[in-house]
Structures are given as C-alpha cells and as structure tokens.
Design an enzyme around this catalytic site. Structure first.
Site, short mmCIF file in Angstrom:
data_model
loop_
_atom_site.label_atom_id
_atom_site.label_comp_id
_atom_site.label_asym_id
_atom_site.label_seq_id
_atom_site.Cartn_x
_atom_site.Cartn_y
_atom_site.Cartn_z
N ASP A 111 6.31 -5.48 5.74
CA ASP A 111 6.90 -6.76 6.15
C ASP A 111 6.96 -7.76 4.99
OD1 ASP A 111 4.09 -6.65 6.36
OD2 ASP A 111 4.01 -8.31 7.76
N ASP A 112 5.90 -7.83 4.18
CA ASP A 112 5.91 -8.80 3.08
C ASP A 112 6.98 -8.43 2.05
OD1 ASP A 112 3.87 -10.41 4.12
OD2 ASP A 112 2.32 -9.08 3.31
N ARG B 38 -3.28 7.41 2.98
CA ARG B 38 -2.07 6.75 2.48
C ARG B 38 -1.29 7.59 1.47
NH1 ARG B 38 -3.34 0.57 1.12
NH2 ARG B 38 -3.98 1.47 -0.87
N GLY C 149 0.83 -1.21 0.00
CA GLY C 149 0.00 0.00 0.00
C GLY C 149 0.86 1.26 0.00
N LYS D 92 8.51 0.96 5.07
CA LYS D 92 7.31 1.72 4.69
C LYS D 92 6.08 1.02 5.18
CE LYS D 92 4.62 0.18 2.35
NZ LYS D 92 3.67 -0.59 1.52
N THR D 93 5.18 1.64 5.81
CA THR D 93 3.80 1.20 5.99
C THR D 93 3.08 2.13 6.95
OG1 THR D 93 2.25 -0.51 6.69
CG2 THR D 93 4.38 -0.60 7.77
N ILE D 94 1.86 2.49 6.57
CA ILE D 94 1.06 3.32 7.47
C ILE D 94 0.74 2.53 8.74
CG2 ILE D 94 0.01 4.69 5.63
CD1 ILE D 94 -2.60 2.96 6.23
N ASP D 95 0.78 1.18 8.66
CA ASP D 95 0.32 0.34 9.77
C ASP D 95 1.20 0.44 11.01
OD1 ASP D 95 -1.48 -0.44 7.88
OD2 ASP D 95 -0.68 -2.45 7.60
N GLU E 54 -9.01 -2.42 11.96
CA GLU E 54 -9.54 -3.36 10.97
C GLU E 54 -9.21 -4.81 11.32
OE1 GLU E 54 -8.12 -2.35 7.01
OE2 GLU E 54 -6.10 -2.97 7.48
N TYR F 270 -26.14 10.54 16.95
CA TYR F 270 -25.55 9.44 16.18
C TYR F 270 -24.52 8.66 16.97
CZ TYR F 270 -27.56 11.64 12.04
OH TYR F 270 -28.42 12.17 11.13
N ARG G 243 -4.31 -3.44 9.48
CA ARG G 243 -4.21 -4.91 9.46
C ARG G 243 -4.27 -5.50 10.87
NH1 ARG G 243 -2.55 -7.01 4.56
NH2 ARG G 243 -1.41 -5.57 3.24
N ARG H 225 1.45 -5.87 -5.18
CA ARG H 225 1.68 -6.81 -4.08
C ARG H 225 2.18 -8.18 -4.58
NH1 ARG H 225 0.05 -4.81 0.68
NH2 ARG H 225 -1.60 -3.25 0.70
N MET I 241 -7.65 1.50 9.27
CA MET I 241 -6.69 0.54 8.70
C MET I 241 -5.62 0.18 9.70
SD MET I 241 -5.71 1.23 4.77
CE MET I 241 -6.80 0.70 3.46
N TYR J 176 -7.81 4.57 3.01
CA TYR J 176 -7.25 5.10 1.76
C TYR J 176 -7.06 6.63 1.83
CZ TYR J 176 -8.19 0.38 0.35
OH TYR J 176 -8.18 -1.00 0.31
P1 FBP Z 1 1.10 -2.41 3.68
O1 FBP Z 1 1.80 -1.12 3.96
O2 FBP Z 1 1.58 -3.51 4.55
O3 FBP Z 1 1.15 -2.74 2.25
O4 FBP Z 1 -0.43 -2.24 4.10
C1 FBP Z 1 -1.08 -1.04 4.19
C2 FBP Z 1 -2.58 -1.19 4.08
O5 FBP Z 1 -3.09 0.11 3.92
C3 FBP Z 1 -3.29 -1.91 5.25
O6 FBP Z 1 -3.55 -1.05 6.36
C4 FBP Z 1 -4.54 -2.39 4.58
O7 FBP Z 1 -5.14 -3.48 5.23
C5 FBP Z 1 -4.05 -2.79 3.20
O8 FBP Z 1 -2.93 -1.97 2.94
C6 FBP Z 1 -5.08 -2.61 2.11
O9 FBP Z 1 -4.64 -3.27 0.97
P2 FBP Z 1 -4.89 -2.76 -0.51
O10 FBP Z 1 -3.98 -1.60 -0.75
O11 FBP Z 1 -4.47 -3.92 -1.35
O12 FBP Z 1 -6.33 -2.39 -0.64
#
Ligand code: FBP
Length: 490
Positions: free
Chosen positions: A132-133, A366, A38, A159-162, A268, A200, A209, A102, A207, A363
């Site tokens: 990580d992947d 990111r 991502g 790199k990763t927002i996670d 998520e 409400y 993971r 990916r 996001m 999204y």
């Molecule tokens: P990575 O940085 O590990 O690729 O994941 C970021 C992420 O935004 C996760 O938070 C989310 O679950 C996933 O990518 C969504 O995947 P995709 O971009 O394939 O919709």
C-alpha cells in the site's frame, strides 16, 4: 502467455484485457522497475513476465532495475536486467537481484529527483512492485509526472505477504499464498510437538501488520486452540486485561481435562488493536507531529505506558517506519502476553502447569521458493504491467481476475490507482493513501473461522499441512471462501 495478443478495452473505469489483434510496436520500450517494502515470493516472476512481454512487444525493449527500492530511483542507481538475470532468478524467492527499501517519496525534492532519473534514462514506463505504501508513492509520482508533462507510464504491482491490498478490483497480492503455506507448515509441526510433548504452551506471533489475513488463513490451515484476529479485538474494544483473562480461562479449561499444553496464534497487529494501547499510540502519534513529549500523554495512557516492561515502552515509543507505521514486527507481543498470563495465573494460585514457548514467524516466509500459485500469478502480473505501459495506461495497478479458477480462465486488467485510494491518519496528519483491506468480520472467511473455533479450543483437532509441494497448483482457503467454495475446506 497470450500477452501480446491482448488489447485494452475500456469498460467503465477498469481496463479489461480481451484477446484481440496482435499489436507489435514499431519502437522499443525502455522500462524501469523497482521492488519496495518487505520481500514477497513471486517478485522474480513479475520481472520475468515483464521482461518476456517487453521483448515480445519489441525485441530491442530494455528493462532497467533500480537498486535498493525507491531510494535507487531517487539516486538513479540502476542496472540493466539481462536475460541471464531472469533465467537465474525466475521461480526463486528473494528480492536480491535488485534489493528493496522503504524510502518514502514525499517532498517536492523527492519528486524532482525521481523525475530527473526518469528523464535521464528516458523511461517509457516505471513499475513499482510493492504494497500500500509503495503504490501510494506510485500514485503521487504519476500525478507529479502528469503535471510536469512527462509521459512515463507508472504502473503498480500488488505485492505483500500481508494480503491487505485486496479490494473489489484486486483479489489478492502475490506472496500471501507462499508465506501462509510456510507458516502453516511450521505451525502444524509445532502443534504436533505440543500434542506429543504435552507440556508447552506455544505463543506464535505472525506477520501481517494491522491486518490479520495471515493469522486467519493459518488458523484455517492448522486449527490452533486460540487465534486472535486484531479486527475483532478492535471491534469489541477488548482491553489488555480481557485478552489476558481469555487466555487464562482457556488454559484453565484445558488443564481441567489434563491438557497442560496449547497453541495460540497472535497477529502482529494485535498489540495496536488492544483498546487502551490503540489510544496510547494515537496520542503518541499526535504528540510526535506537534513535537510534544511523553509526559504530555493523558493520565491513563501515561500510567499504561509506565506499567509495561521497559523494552515494550521503548518499542511503542520509538519503532516507526519511514511511512509513520508502528513497527509491529519489532514488538514481542507473544512475550508480553505470556508474562501477563503467568502473572495472572500466579495471582489466582492456579493449578495450570504453564511452560510458555515463544515464536515469531515472518521473515521465514517472505523469500521462500514461491508456490506454483505465486509463480503463475506473479508472472501474469508482470505481463499485464508491460501491456499497461505499451498502452500508456498510467497510474494503474496490474490486476488478474478469476484467480479461484484455472489459470487458463484468468483475466488481465488494469485498475486506476485512484479507485484504490482512501484516507488515513499518519504522523498525526490525515493523508491520501492506498486503502488497506482489513479482515471483514461479516465476510465468509472470518465467519467460517468463527463457526469452527469453539471446537478447536478443547478438542485437539490440529492439522499439519506439511511442506509446500511446488508441483501442486493450490489456492488459499481465503481465496476459496471469498469465491464461495465452502466444500474444499478441511
Ligand atoms: P509490506 O509488504 O507492506 O512491505 O510488509 C510486509 C512485512 O513483512 C510486514 O508483515 C511486517 O510488519 C514488515 O514487513 C516488517 O518490516 P521490515 O521488512 O522493515 O522488517
């Protein structure tokens, strides 16, 4: 950037950078780079740091970008990155200069294709910008290249927002800072709306993971009424029913005080942390590896699956990415939970006036214009990558230490990827992968949240951080707390 005046000094396993002699190579370097996974804000700044440092190392050095992520490497689809590309994209969000993907490198044929592209282009180095992947791919490719006697230096960039790539060696990944500030602004706005409209209940999925670092940071930023942390749910072995009961109880307590509104954050990964769903997913993954069918599930898992709305059944059964991860971004946990809460409130003939609204923030954060922290940090990571290639430190991850201090005191490092490896079950098989870092329930960040969260349930102490100020150099609450700075947390 003092990049060119850096020399690598080995200290144990880590390569520390220390200011030393100028080291200008007599020959230019040709370096490939790719984005993977991502997008995350700061990617273009990594390219800028890499490009500028390579040019300082030798003015004829070249940077070649693979298009569409690892797939571009396998197919040798590449373009030369020019200074004009860097000037246009630096300090901007998005991976659009090269695209991302990916694709997993797993078979001998994949490694052979990657080697062929590296040999055809005569690359001295290849930088994998990913999570990580991706860095798992980088580690295995480096091992294959070594066996094949190819001297291309493989470097990973965190790199990763996670935020789940951190470890004793990597303080944070780039992109986490910007993403949490974007979500923090949105959650703050929604909380202000909740306390203004007074009618409400907002279920907000974030996001991240499996790891709940994003939810935790956002909770500390905005003080919602309830936040689930998947790691805690897993640790307490909470069932779906228990999670639903906790929300119902919160809404009833608030309604008694005349508050028929609430803000609830859900990571998520919550869905796969709930006890019986975790068991179901493990069974599915093992069945898939053996080519079995869902009717071979245990009685409990089959009953659970059939009790879920059809959409959710489909999501749990079929949504997997090429690495075998459940695609939690596609599972609308916020809707499932709110449906079940509504059902339970009806069963109890509750007085709560329940008007749920659902949100998913992922999204949106990111590809945002990077925060000043992310541009500065990512640029440094690009510089470190170039230096690691100059010094032929293959199978390493670029790292910058001391991030909680001023950038002038940051220290550049290279960390062997093997120090970051662990084992995980994927597609029913235990595999060597880069270890994911989950929220540490004994750590200072979770402990701070745990201390405060009871106050946030009924008192509406919502914070609204407002839009990110690009000229302010700030660090996240997570980095502050991990560096024992407790005083500046609101
Ligand atoms: P990575 O940085 O590990 O690729 O994941 C970021 C992420 O935004 C996760 O938070 C989310 O679950 C996933 O990518 C969504 O995947 P995709 O971009 O394939 O919709």
């Amino acid at each position: 950037m003092e990049g060119i005046q850096i020399e690598w000094v080995e200290s144990g396993d880590i390569f520390l950078a220390s200011p030393a002699t100028k080291k200008i190579l007599s020959q230019s370097l040709k370096v490939g780079v790719l984005f993977s996974g991502g997008p995350a804000s700061g990617g273009n700044d990594v390219l800028a740091g890499l490009y500028h440092t390579l040019k300082k190392i030798h003015p004829d050095s070249e940077l070649i970008g693979f298009l569409g992520g690892p797939f571009g490497l396998l197919e040798n689809r590449a373009k030369k990155i020019e200074l004009s590309d860097i000037e246009k994209h630096q300090k901007q969000g998005g991976f659009d200069l090269l695209g991302t993907g990916r694709t997993k490198l797993e078979t001998e044929a994949d490694y052979a294709k990657a080697l062929s592209a590296i040999e055809t282009l005569k690359l001295d180095g290849l930088v994998f910008i990913g999570g990580d992947d991706t860095n798992t791919n980088a580690y295995h490719l480096a091992t294959h290249l070594e066996k094949a006697n190819n001297r291309c230096t493989i470097v990973g960039v965190p790199k990763t927002i996670d935020g789940d790539l951190k470890s004793a060696y990597i303080e944070t990944s780039f992109g986490f800072d910007t993403a949490t500030r974007v979500y923090g602004e949105l959650i703050g706005n929604i909380s202000k709306d909740a306390i203004s409209s007074l009618k409400y209940t907002h279920f907000i999925r974030l996001m991240g993971r499996t790891a709940s670092h994003i939810a935790l940071e956002c909770a500390l930023m905005t003080h919602p009424n309830l936040t689930y942390i998947s790691e805690e749910v897993l640790n307490k072995k909470l069932t779906l029913k228990e999670v639903v009961e906790e929300v119902v109880e919160l809404l009833e307590m608030r309604a008694k005080r005349g508050k028929n509104y609430a803000v609830i954050l859900l990571p998520e990964g919550l869905i796969e942390a709930i006890f019986e769903i975790k068991v179901l997913l493990q069974e599915l993954s093992r069945l898939e590896a053996k080519g079995g069918d869902k009717k071979d599930l245990s009685k409990e898992s089959l009953t659970l699956l059939q009790s879920l709305p059809e959409d959710f059944q489909r999501m749990l059964l079929f949504e997997r990415d090429p690495h075998g991860n459940v695609q939690v971004s596609k599972i609308e946990t916020e809707k499932l939970l709110s449906l079940m809460v509504e059902k339970r409130l009806k069963e109890k003939k509750s007085e709560v006036s329940f008007n749920p609204l659902h949100h998913f923030f992922g999204y949106e954060g990111r590809c945002a214009t990077p925060s000043l922290f992310d541009t500065t940090y990512s640029y440094e990571l690009g510089c470190v990558s170039a230096l690691l290639i100059r010094d032929k430190r293959s199978s390493t991850m670029a790292s910058v230490k001391g991030l909680a201090g001023s950038p002038s005191t940051w220290r550049m490092q290279g960390v062997p990827l093997r120090l970051l490896m662990g084992q995980e079950e994927r597609k029913g098989r235990v595999q060597a992968v880069i270890k994911k870092s989950l929220v540490d329930l004994g750590g200072p960040v979770f402990q701070k949240f745990k201390k405060e969260r009871e106050n946030w349930k009924l008192e509406d102490g919502y914070l609204s951080p407002g839009p990110m100020q690009l000229s302010n150099f700030l660090i996240t609450n997570t980095l502050k707390l991990e560096n024992k700075n407790f005083s500046e947390i609101p």
